[in-house]
Scaffold this active site. Structure first.
Site, PDB file in Angstrom:
ATOM      1  N   LYS A  63       0.811  -1.230   0.000  1.00 47.46           N
ATOM      2  CA  LYS A  63       0.000   0.000   0.000  1.00 47.46           C
ATOM      3  C   LYS A  63       0.844   1.280   0.000  1.00 47.46           C
ATOM      4  O   LYS A  63       0.463   2.272  -0.613  1.00 47.46           O
ATOM      5  CB  LYS A  63      -0.967   0.004   1.193  1.00 47.46           C
ATOM      6  CG  LYS A  63      -2.040  -1.084   1.072  1.00 47.46           C
ATOM      7  CD  LYS A  63      -2.984  -1.102   2.248  1.00 47.46           C
ATOM      8  CE  LYS A  63      -3.848  -2.352   2.195  1.00 47.46           C
ATOM      9  NZ  LYS A  63      -4.812  -2.453   3.294  1.00 47.46           N
ATOM     10  N   ASP A  99      -9.818   1.955   2.870  1.00 49.22           N
ATOM     11  CA  ASP A  99      -9.782   1.216   4.153  1.00 49.22           C
ATOM     12  C   ASP A  99     -10.303   2.105   5.280  1.00 49.22           C
ATOM     13  O   ASP A  99     -11.052   1.650   6.151  1.00 49.22           O
ATOM     14  CB  ASP A  99      -8.347   0.811   4.512  1.00 49.22           C
ATOM     15  CG  ASP A  99      -7.843  -0.359   3.687  1.00 49.22           C
ATOM     16  OD1 ASP A  99      -8.667  -1.179   3.239  1.00 49.22           O
ATOM     17  OD2 ASP A  99      -6.618  -0.449   3.490  1.00 49.22           O
ATOM     18  N   ALA A 121       0.595  -0.291  15.295  1.00 48.73           N
ATOM     19  CA  ALA A 121       1.008   0.985  14.704  1.00 48.73           C
ATOM     20  C   ALA A 121       1.447   0.805  13.251  1.00 48.73           C
ATOM     21  O   ALA A 121       2.292   1.539  12.751  1.00 48.73           O
ATOM     22  CB  ALA A 121       2.143   1.584  15.537  1.00 48.73           C
TER      23      ALA A 121
HETATM   24  N1  NAP Z   1     -10.691  -5.956   7.528  1.00 51.85           N
HETATM   25  C1  NAP Z   1     -10.065  -5.283   6.609  1.00 51.85           C
HETATM   26  O1  NAP Z   1     -10.679  -4.777   5.651  1.00 51.85           O
HETATM   27  C2  NAP Z   1      -8.563  -5.076   6.709  1.00 51.85           C
HETATM   28  C3  NAP Z   1      -7.974  -4.058   5.960  1.00 51.85           C
HETATM   29  C4  NAP Z   1      -6.583  -3.898   6.066  1.00 51.85           C
HETATM   30  C5  NAP Z   1      -5.821  -4.735   6.896  1.00 51.85           C
HETATM   31  N2  NAP Z   1      -6.442  -5.720   7.610  1.00 51.85           N
HETATM   32  C6  NAP Z   1      -5.641  -6.597   8.528  1.00 51.85           C
HETATM   33  O2  NAP Z   1      -4.932  -5.756   9.421  1.00 51.85           O
HETATM   34  C7  NAP Z   1      -3.830  -6.476   9.975  1.00 51.85           C
HETATM   35  C8  NAP Z   1      -2.607  -5.558  10.087  1.00 51.85           C
HETATM   36  O3  NAP Z   1      -2.190  -5.156   8.805  1.00 51.85           O
HETATM   37  P1  NAP Z   1      -1.071  -4.006   8.646  1.00 51.85           P
HETATM   38  O4  NAP Z   1      -0.858  -3.845   7.185  1.00 51.85           O
HETATM   39  O5  NAP Z   1      -1.444  -2.803   9.445  1.00 51.85           O
HETATM   40  O6  NAP Z   1       0.193  -4.720   9.304  1.00 51.85           O
HETATM   41  P2  NAP Z   1       1.616  -4.078   9.636  1.00 51.85           P
HETATM   42  O7  NAP Z   1       1.798  -2.784   8.906  1.00 51.85           O
HETATM   43  O8  NAP Z   1       2.596  -5.171   9.437  1.00 51.85           O
HETATM   44  O9  NAP Z   1       1.535  -3.719  11.228  1.00 51.85           O
HETATM   45  C9  NAP Z   1       1.406  -4.704  12.177  1.00 51.85           C
HETATM   46  C10 NAP Z   1       1.390  -4.066  13.598  1.00 51.85           C
HETATM   47  O10 NAP Z   1       1.046  -5.100  14.501  1.00 51.85           O
HETATM   48  C11 NAP Z   1       2.043  -5.220  15.513  1.00 51.85           C
HETATM   49  N3  NAP Z   1       2.152  -6.654  15.795  1.00 51.85           N
HETATM   50  C12 NAP Z   1       2.352  -7.672  14.920  1.00 51.85           C
HETATM   51  N4  NAP Z   1       2.310  -8.857  15.566  1.00 51.85           N
HETATM   52  C13 NAP Z   1       2.081  -8.581  16.872  1.00 51.85           C
HETATM   53  C14 NAP Z   1       1.937  -9.376  18.030  1.00 51.85           C
HETATM   54  N5  NAP Z   1       2.030 -10.714  17.983  1.00 51.85           N
HETATM   55  N6  NAP Z   1       1.701  -8.767  19.208  1.00 51.85           N
HETATM   56  C15 NAP Z   1       1.594  -7.421  19.273  1.00 51.85           C
HETATM   57  N7  NAP Z   1       1.737  -6.589  18.220  1.00 51.85           N
HETATM   58  C16 NAP Z   1       1.986  -7.174  17.026  1.00 51.85           C
HETATM   59  C17 NAP Z   1       3.301  -4.622  14.944  1.00 51.85           C
HETATM   60  O11 NAP Z   1       4.096  -4.142  16.031  1.00 51.85           O
HETATM   61  P3  NAP Z   1       5.657  -3.715  15.865  1.00 51.85           P
HETATM   62  O12 NAP Z   1       5.644  -2.304  15.311  1.00 51.85           O
HETATM   63  O13 NAP Z   1       6.188  -3.778  17.251  1.00 51.85           O
HETATM   64  O14 NAP Z   1       6.273  -4.717  14.936  1.00 51.85           O
HETATM   65  C18 NAP Z   1       2.718  -3.491  14.062  1.00 51.85           C
HETATM   66  O15 NAP Z   1       2.477  -2.342  14.837  1.00 51.85           O
HETATM   67  C19 NAP Z   1      -3.634  -7.705   9.082  1.00 51.85           C
HETATM   68  O16 NAP Z   1      -4.111  -8.821   9.811  1.00 51.85           O
HETATM   69  C20 NAP Z   1      -4.541  -7.405   7.879  1.00 51.85           C
HETATM   70  O17 NAP Z   1      -5.046  -8.600   7.295  1.00 51.85           O
HETATM   71  C21 NAP Z   1      -7.801  -5.903   7.540  1.00 51.85           C
END
Ligand code: NAP
Length: 263
Positions: A63, A99, A121
């Site tokens: 993205k 989103d 974050a």
């Molecule tokens: N429903 C929908 O329409 C929709 C839309 C978009 C995304 N999503 C979902 O949103 C989720 C996140 O996506 P993203 O792109 O934002 O991911 P991302 O950019 O990789 O960010 C992940 C975040 O989660 C934290 N994290 C990861 N594993 C963790 C754990 N086990 N315990 C605590 N914190 C953890 C990370 O912390 P650190 O900074 O410390 O690494 C980071 O802040 C995914 O599951 C995705 O499928 C859903």
């Protein structure tokens, strides 16, 4: 025939083709929505042109790359710094973020929200934080590590790590981490989460294909809960609307897209 695609890696699990094709079919439009795995993010726009696409959606992890490569970025995507929808306008490609609006549509049924706590974050947290701020909802970000918090701090959000956080009452708690997606983890310490839920009204998890430990715990604390299904639906509805220059009204698209979830 008009061609649309989802770009990401991996994309095999994506239900976007099902959502969009069901609406294309129902409206008897000569179009098709496909999946395209992209492993080299710098090739997003060249792939869009090579496939002669009318529109595309972009998912994890591209993205931010999509944001960088668009000819123009419009709306709230400019503040978020991430694009999940690409639309052809002549020879130009315009980037949007649906989103954020999709999330806001999904939480409308909760009613009035005064303040919110976002766990995580990453890119999704950015979209959600910016849309909450635009609706004057006071928002705090809680992440396990500090490095990704600078985006939020520079935009005036209260930011905490697990080490510095002290709970207070929040109306809405949102899990944007991937904790619970492929494991049984909580997005922060379970006892801390229980304390937070005891003072809260609503819980939202962006994960949509399973009951996560986060949502199970919220339910056990008698909080109104929602998973990410409606967010996914509304981001798709809004993207479809942009693909067709807002020709179809959102309610019509939603009604035609919703049954695709049940398949
Ligand atoms: N429903 C929908 O329409 C929709 C839309 C978009 C995304 N999503 C979902 O949103 C989720 C996140 O996506 P993203 O792109 O934002 O991911 P991302 O950019 O990789 O960010 C992940 C975040 O989660 C934290 N994290 C990861 N594993 C963790 C754990 N086990 N315990 C605590 N914190 C953890 C990370 O912390 P650190 O900074 O410390 O690494 C980071 O802040 C995914 O599951 C995705 O499928 C859903």
């Amino acid at each position: 025939m008009l061609l649309f695609s989802i770009f990401g890696y991996p994309v095999t699990h994506s239900i976007s083709p099902r959502l969009h094709n069901s609406v294309l079919q129902a409206l008897k439009l000569d179009g098709c929505y496909v999946r395209k795995a992209i492993t080299e993010p710098e090739k997003l726009l060249s792939t869009f042109h090579a496939m002669k696409l009318t529109g595309a959606n972009v998912t994890v992890p591209h993205k931010e790359a999509a944001y960088e490569q668009c000819d123009e970025v419009r709306g709230i995507a400019k503040e978020i710094g991430a694009v999940n929808t690409l639309v052809r306008e002549g020879e130009r490609v315009i980037g949007y973020n649906t989103d954020a609006e999709g999330f806001y549509e999904a939480i409308k049924s909760f009613g009035y929200i005064r303040n919110a706590l976002i766990l995580g974050a990453g890119g999704t947290a950015k979209a959600i934080a910016i849309i909450l701020k635009s609706h004057d909802i006071e928002t705090t970000i809680l992440n396990r590590s500090a490095s990704r918090l600078s985006f939020f701090a520079s935009r005036g959000f209260t930011c905490q790590t697990w080490d510095t956080f002290e709970s207070k009452p929040y109306d809405l708690i949102i899990n944007t981490t991937s904790a619970g997606l492929k494991d049984e983890e909580y997005p922060c310490d379970k006892e801390l989460l229980k304390t937070i839920f005891k003072e809260s009204k609503y819980a939202f998890d962006v994960i949509y294909n399973k009951p996560t430990p986060f949502l199970e715990l919220a339910r056990s604390c008698n909080i109104r809960c929602k998973d990410g299904k409606e967010m996914l639906l509304y981001q798709g509805v809004l993207a479809f609307n942009l693909f067709f220059s807002k020709h179809y009204d959102l309610k019509t698209i939603e009604t035609l897209m919703r049954p695709a979830f049940e398949l």
